[in-house]
Design a protein around this motif. Structure first.
Motif, PDB file in Angstrom:
ATOM      1  N   CYS A 102       0.814  -1.218   0.000  1.00  0.00           N
ATOM      2  CA  CYS A 102       0.000   0.000   0.000  1.00  0.00           C
ATOM      3  C   CYS A 102       0.846   1.266   0.000  1.00  0.00           C
ATOM      4  O   CYS A 102       0.411   2.315  -0.433  1.00  0.00           O
ATOM      5  CB  CYS A 102      -0.937  -0.001   1.214  1.00  0.00           C
ATOM      6  SG  CYS A 102      -0.060   0.215   2.788  1.00  0.00           S
ATOM      7  N   THR A 104       1.869   2.933   2.605  1.00  0.00           N
ATOM      8  CA  THR A 104       1.686   3.828   3.752  1.00  0.00           C
ATOM      9  C   THR A 104       1.680   3.114   5.110  1.00  0.00           C
ATOM     10  O   THR A 104       1.782   3.765   6.135  1.00  0.00           O
ATOM     11  CB  THR A 104       0.348   4.608   3.622  1.00  0.00           C
ATOM     12  OG1 THR A 104      -0.711   3.655   3.448  1.00  0.00           O
ATOM     13  CG2 THR A 104       0.373   5.557   2.444  1.00  0.00           C
ATOM     14  N   CYS A 108       5.303  -1.200   4.931  1.00  0.00           N
ATOM     15  CA  CYS A 108       5.823  -0.497   3.744  1.00  0.00           C
ATOM     16  C   CYS A 108       6.823   0.590   4.145  1.00  0.00           C
ATOM     17  O   CYS A 108       7.871   0.719   3.513  1.00  0.00           O
ATOM     18  CB  CYS A 108       4.669   0.118   2.954  1.00  0.00           C
ATOM     19  SG  CYS A 108       3.683  -1.107   2.063  1.00  0.00           S
TER      20      CYS A 108
HETATM   21 ZN   LIG Z   1       1.580  -1.448   3.180  1.00  0.00          ZN
END
Ligand SMILES: [Zn+2]
Ligand SMILES: [Zn+2]
Length: 353
Positions: A102, A104, A108
């Protein structure tokens, strides 16, 4: 952009025309120059994994939508930057880390994108390297291959980091302690190369094919064991000088997982990497009594990709044999892989490479 896309499960990928993406925010648009053809492309093309006991996991239930241009071992040339993309410029050649999430969440942001709960992997959930163009979500997903052969460098994005990440899960180990690899296919040969680059000196490889065992020995395996022998476990102990404490199962089917579980010493670790399919029934008391670890390992993260590329650039990592084929022959390449007719890696080469 043009792509070879899977339009229907198990039907030959078709030429599809989709709008060339416009990079937004930190995104970077690249034109594909090289893209490896990986075994997991076969699973994506078939649309399922075998979970054993007659059960299957359908990739469409996991968010895969068709048509999709597969291909996740990508090298490309930067052609356009999003307004917030920094650190690369048009014309740069880069390896693209494909296991993106994603962007965010905590995983990540910690550069453990492959642990993100929202899989957005290139070539799986978003168009990948079987297309003329590909979008990297962020410049940090791009790694400079430097003087490396780009066709070989492409393979580091999947087969390379997959074995590198699995090996890191059993390290540190003394260089003379045995590390057992199950499977001497492409991943197995890559694992031997990475272990040698890391100066590991005791590599025991199991395979049922005499030809693949010979390839493993030629690649530098310390010893090999025929996994189909009736006394395979005994032979593993003989090759290891006792029970091994680290086994990396690059096949990970029912038979290999059972064998690995039976062979492990007390406190040992079994790292499961392959996606062959099947199931393993664990006698629960043996887990605490033998203090075992069974751990899955899925591809790798951008930090590991950079470490692996650095290892290759230092000249210590023997390159996997690659054969390049024109990108427009992606279908034929995929079928050759499915039919088991590939030694080393097939890498698609685009017209702009
Ligand atoms: Zn993520
Ligand atoms: Zn792959």
């Amino acid at each position: 952009m043009r792509a070879r896309g899977v339009v229907k499960k198990e039907a030959p990928p078709e030429g599809i025309e989709v709008p060339t993406p416009e990079p937004k925010g930190p995104e970077v648009l690249l034109e594909t120059t090289y893209c490896g053809v990986c075994h997991s492309d076969i699973h994506i093309w078939e649309g399922r994994y075998d979970l054993g006991g007659g059960k299957v996991m359908n990739l469409t239930d996991r968010g895969l939508s068709l048509p999709i241009a597969m291909g996740h071992e990508i090298v490309g040339r930067v052609v356009k930057l999003g307004p917030d993309a920094k650190g690369v410029k048009v014309g740069d050649i880069r390896i693209v880390f494909p296991w993106v999430g994603c962007g965010t969440c905590a995983s990540c942001l910690a550069e453990e994108d492959n642990m993100c709960l929202v899989g957005k992997s290139l070539g799986v959930y978003q168009n990948g390297g079987y297309g003329t163009h590909v979008v990297a979500p962020h410049p940090r997903h791009l790694v400079d291959p430097g003087k490396l052969d780009p066709a070989v460098a492409a393979t580091y994005a999947c087969s390379g980091i997959t074995v590198y990440s699995a090996i890191k899960k059993v390290m540190p180990m003394a260089p003379d302690e045995p590390i057992v690899l199950v499977g001497a296919g492409g991943l197995g040969l890559n694992a031997i190369a990475v272990l040698k680059a890391l100066k590991h000196r005791n590599i025991v490889v199991i395979d049922i094919s005499a030809e693949k065992r010979a390839a493993a020995e030629a690649a530098g395996a310390t010893s090999t064991v025929d996994g189909s022998a009736d006394d395979a476990i005994k032979r593993i102990f003989a090759a290891c000088g006792g029970q091994p404490s680290a086994i990396i199962d690059l096949v990970n089917g029912t038979a290999t997982a059972r064998m690995a579980f039976a062979a492990l010493r007390k406190g040992g670790k079994l790292i499961q990497v392959g996606l062959f399919g099947g199931e393993l029934t664990l006698p629960l008391p043996l887990m605490p009594i033998r203090a075992l670890t069974v751990q899955g390992s899925y591809v790798g993260n951008p930090k590991e990709l950079r470490e692996l590329v650095a290892l290759a650039q230092a000249g210590d990592l023997q390159a996997l044999p690659v054969t390049t084929v024109p990108q427009r022959e992606a279908n034929a390449a995929l079928m050759r892989l499915r039919d088991g007719k590939v030694t080393g890696r097939l890498v698609l080469k685009s017209d702009v490479a």
